[in-house]
Design a protein around this motif. Structure first.
Motif, short mmCIF file in Angstrom:
data_model
loop_
_atom_site.label_atom_id
_atom_site.label_comp_id
_atom_site.label_asym_id
_atom_site.label_seq_id
_atom_site.Cartn_x
_atom_site.Cartn_y
_atom_site.Cartn_z
N ALA A 12 -0.28 4.25 5.90
CA ALA A 12 -0.39 2.94 5.27
C ALA A 12 -0.61 1.85 6.31
O ALA A 12 -1.44 0.94 6.11
CB ALA A 12 0.87 2.64 4.46
N ARG A 70 -4.15 0.13 6.08
CA ARG A 70 -4.11 -1.28 5.69
C ARG A 70 -4.77 -2.13 6.78
O ARG A 70 -5.53 -3.06 6.49
CB ARG A 70 -2.66 -1.71 5.47
N PHE A 98 -5.28 0.04 -3.75
CA PHE A 98 -3.90 0.00 -3.29
C PHE A 98 -2.98 0.93 -4.07
O PHE A 98 -1.90 1.26 -3.57
CB PHE A 98 -3.38 -1.44 -3.36
N LEU A 142 0.83 -1.20 0.00
CA LEU A 142 0.00 0.00 0.00
C LEU A 142 0.86 1.26 0.00
O LEU A 142 0.50 2.28 -0.60
CB LEU A 142 -0.91 -0.01 1.24
#
Length: 315
Positions: free
Chosen positions: A78, A82, A172, A46
């Motif tokens: 991230a 994520r 992503f 990511l």
């Protein structure tokens, strides 16, 4: 209570003897597994489009190095987003995960965390992501909020299309916009091409990842490019990785990059080619290893872009 969980052991496909299982208190482990903290490859995948974009923006702006503060913020964002994305995905997919050998031991289907607890944890991670996003300029903040659209729809795509990996790519690869926007407060064609290349790259590496589950996916009706491509996976990867390389190189041209950037892209081609040559789609362990190797690919491209910025600035 929020931490009223039972730790029934690690997830089947998690990294064994990771600090999540050896260092964290038992009550926290299921949440760490929800966020996939023991599998950092997810946040690296990511993160890379963000860092690539920041490095290309540095080249275009004539800076010697990407903005360090931005790189740190992208890393923090991230990790948070994520984790939030994985938690959201597990909430949506709990019934599917319960039927797949590799995922049935995940925290929600295994009963380690309730859906309500998972939703609270999702909100906490999203708020951390929002706090990070608010550190950027207004254009980047709006762009970051828009990114929630592909994130929200992705988990449902495996039910209706053979191309869920493309929708993962939409989510992503969004960082390809963010690094550029953080530097300039606007977008141009270079980050758009970087974004398209990122989508192609994501479809490729996640196709490799999806080959781990293709038998179970067929039984429960989950669609994927791994099932779609089947024995034609290697030619498909050649096309996808080739397109990714073409778009990355085009973005570098538009950013006025020099030889070092293209040397990094060429070295990346060697790495992607190695993945294709050695791939055995029927070896799940190898598929996971090759999927994780895309973290190395990210470093290769980033190193080339950073070296070019340094050279371009006369350092």
């Amino acid at each position: 209570m929020f931490f009223s969980t039972k730790d029934t052991g690690p997830v089947a496909d998690a990294v064994k003897r990771h600090w999540v299982d050896t260092k964290l208190p038992a009550a926290l482990r299921p949440y760490a597994r929800l966020a996939r903290w023991e599998r950092p490859i997810g946040w690296w995948l990511l993160l890379w489009p963000c860092w690539w974009s920041a490095a290309l923006a540095a080249i275009a702006a004539g800076n010697s190095f990407p903005n360090i503060w931005h790189l740190f913020l992208f890393f923090a964002g991230a990790v948070a987003m994520r984790g939030a994305g994985c938690t959201y995905n597990d909430i949506v997919d709990v019934n599917i995960d319960a039927q797949v050998e590799r995922t049935r031991s995940r925290p929600i289907p295994a009963g380690q965390v309730s859906r309500t607890q998972a939703k609270v944890f999702l909100v906490v991670q999203a708020l951390i992501g929002l706090l990070v996003l608010l550190q950027f300029n207004t254009f980047s903040i709006v762009l970051g909020i828009v990114s929630l659209v592909p994130v929200a729809i992705y988990p449902f795509m495996k039910r209706i299309t053979n191309w869920p990996q493309m929708f993962l790519g939409f989510a992503f690869s969004w960082g390809a916009f963010m690094g550029w926007a953080a530097e300039f407060g606007s977008l141009s064609l270079a980050p758009v091409l970087l974004y398209i290349g990122g989508i192609c790259w994501t479809i490729g590496y996640d196709t490799i990842y999806a080959h781990q589950d293709k038998e179970d996916d067929a039984l429960v009706g989950v669609k994927s490019t791994a099932r779609l491509f089947g024995t034609r996976t290697k030619p498909a990867l050649m096309a996808l990785y080739g397109l990714a390389t073409l778009f990355f190189a085009s973005a570098a041209v538009l950013a006025d990059a020099g030889p070092a950037a293209f040397a990094g892209i060429l070295a990346g081609v060697v790495h992607l080619g190695w993945q294709i040559v050695v791939l055995d789609i029927d070896d799940g362990d190898q598929c996971l290893k090759l999927f994780r190797s895309n973290g190395t690919y990210g470093w290769i491209l980033f190193a080339g872009f950073v070296a070019d910025a340094l050279i371009g600035a006369g350092l």
